[in-house]
Write a protein that holds these residues in place. Sequence first.
Motif, mmCIF file in Angstrom:
data_model
loop_
_atom_site.group_PDB
_atom_site.id
_atom_site.type_symbol
_atom_site.label_atom_id
_atom_site.label_comp_id
_atom_site.label_asym_id
_atom_site.label_seq_id
_atom_site.Cartn_x
_atom_site.Cartn_y
_atom_site.Cartn_z
ATOM 1 N N LEU A 59 0.885 -1.168 0.000
ATOM 2 C CA LEU A 59 0.000 0.000 0.000
ATOM 3 C C LEU A 59 0.921 1.216 0.000
ATOM 4 O O LEU A 59 1.407 1.648 1.040
ATOM 5 N N CYS A 60 1.210 1.736 -1.165
ATOM 6 C CA CYS A 60 2.207 2.802 -1.311
ATOM 7 C C CYS A 60 1.519 4.165 -1.333
ATOM 8 O O CYS A 60 1.184 4.685 -2.400
ATOM 9 N N VAL A 61 1.344 4.729 -0.141
ATOM 10 C CA VAL A 61 0.666 6.019 -0.029
ATOM 11 C C VAL A 61 1.531 7.165 -0.554
ATOM 12 O O VAL A 61 1.006 8.186 -0.981
ATOM 13 N N SER A 62 2.852 6.995 -0.575
ATOM 14 C CA SER A 62 3.726 8.072 -1.038
ATOM 15 C C SER A 62 3.727 8.207 -2.563
ATOM 16 O O SER A 62 4.024 9.281 -3.080
ATOM 17 N N PHE A 134 -3.510 -7.606 -8.765
ATOM 18 C CA PHE A 134 -3.639 -6.315 -9.442
ATOM 19 C C PHE A 134 -2.615 -5.335 -8.892
ATOM 20 O O PHE A 134 -2.476 -5.193 -7.671
ATOM 21 N N HIS A 135 -1.902 -4.660 -9.799
ATOM 22 C CA HIS A 135 -1.039 -3.530 -9.443
ATOM 23 C C HIS A 135 -1.739 -2.292 -9.986
ATOM 24 O O HIS A 135 -1.773 -2.077 -11.205
ATOM 25 N N VAL A 136 -2.322 -1.503 -9.088
ATOM 26 C CA VAL A 136 -3.156 -0.360 -9.454
ATOM 27 C C VAL A 136 -2.425 0.933 -9.115
ATOM 28 O O VAL A 136 -2.079 1.169 -7.960
ATOM 29 N N THR A 137 -2.192 1.764 -10.125
ATOM 30 C CA THR A 137 -1.614 3.082 -9.906
ATOM 31 C C THR A 137 -2.739 4.102 -10.001
ATOM 32 O O THR A 137 -3.533 4.068 -10.933
ATOM 33 N N ASP A 154 -9.005 3.920 -3.871
ATOM 34 C CA ASP A 154 -7.599 4.204 -4.108
ATOM 35 C C ASP A 154 -6.788 3.601 -2.966
ATOM 36 O O ASP A 154 -7.337 2.889 -2.117
ATOM 37 N N VAL A 155 -5.506 3.877 -2.924
ATOM 38 C CA VAL A 155 -4.649 3.293 -1.889
ATOM 39 C C VAL A 155 -5.106 3.700 -0.485
ATOM 40 O O VAL A 155 -5.000 2.924 0.464
ATOM 41 N N ARG A 178 2.384 -2.977 7.925
ATOM 42 C CA ARG A 178 3.454 -3.810 7.364
ATOM 43 C C ARG A 178 3.489 -3.714 5.839
ATOM 44 O O ARG A 178 4.483 -4.054 5.212
ATOM 45 N N TYR A 179 2.380 -3.269 5.233
ATOM 46 C CA TYR A 179 2.277 -3.159 3.773
ATOM 47 C C TYR A 179 2.530 -1.732 3.286
ATOM 48 O O TYR A 179 2.523 -1.488 2.090
ATOM 49 N N LEU A 180 2.726 -0.804 4.209
ATOM 50 C CA LEU A 180 2.843 0.624 3.854
ATOM 51 C C LEU A 180 4.201 0.980 3.257
ATOM 52 O O LEU A 180 5.238 0.530 3.716
ATOM 53 N N ARG A 181 4.150 1.841 2.289
ATOM 54 C CA ARG A 181 5.330 2.492 1.710
ATOM 55 C C ARG A 181 4.931 3.894 1.398
ATOM 56 O O ARG A 181 3.875 4.255 1.075
#
Length: 181
Positions: A59-62, A134-137, A154-155, A178-181
């Motif tokens: 989960l890449c919030v950045s 799924f890789h969702v941008t 969204d993320v 643990r999934y955050l970036r």
Amino acid sequence: MDVNEAGAVPDMSKVAYQLPQPGGMLADIFVGGGIDLDGGDPREWVPQTADVSFRPLILCVSQGYYINILRVRAAGVLSRHRHSGPVHAFTLRGTWRYLEHDWVANAGDYAFEPPGETHTLVVPDGVDEMATLFHVTGGYTYVDPYGKALGYEDVFTKLAAARRHYEAVGLGAAHADRYLR
């Protein structure tokens, strides 16, 4: 060039990198059994409906993207949505399709969905389970057949859903971190 006591040059290919990683670099994410669909802790799966759940991997919030496995355990129409960014899809199990396309995704297939595309995801009759990575941008907007917005995901909505679910099942809301970036 280093030479050992026997006068030979040691094999440096098996020596781990010896310098520090770049300052400010984030830690790796490692999810053991990340695509194990039959084992692991069932509490890792975040329900969206009675028959649809997801398992976050990143989960890449950045940077505004997420990678998850979507698992559907019933045939039918899942959603109609428009993507604001690109999507990569790897089908792990079962079959799915979009009403707007002629192709059908089966286990082992890959699909690329360009930004701006609107489509209606369907799991065909007779499919007991569909699982797709799924890789969702960016996000997507749920729409009616004429494009009227009905909701979005969204993320940040994925993170909020994961935190609520993990708190409710006893893992604690921070388990999602643990999934955050």
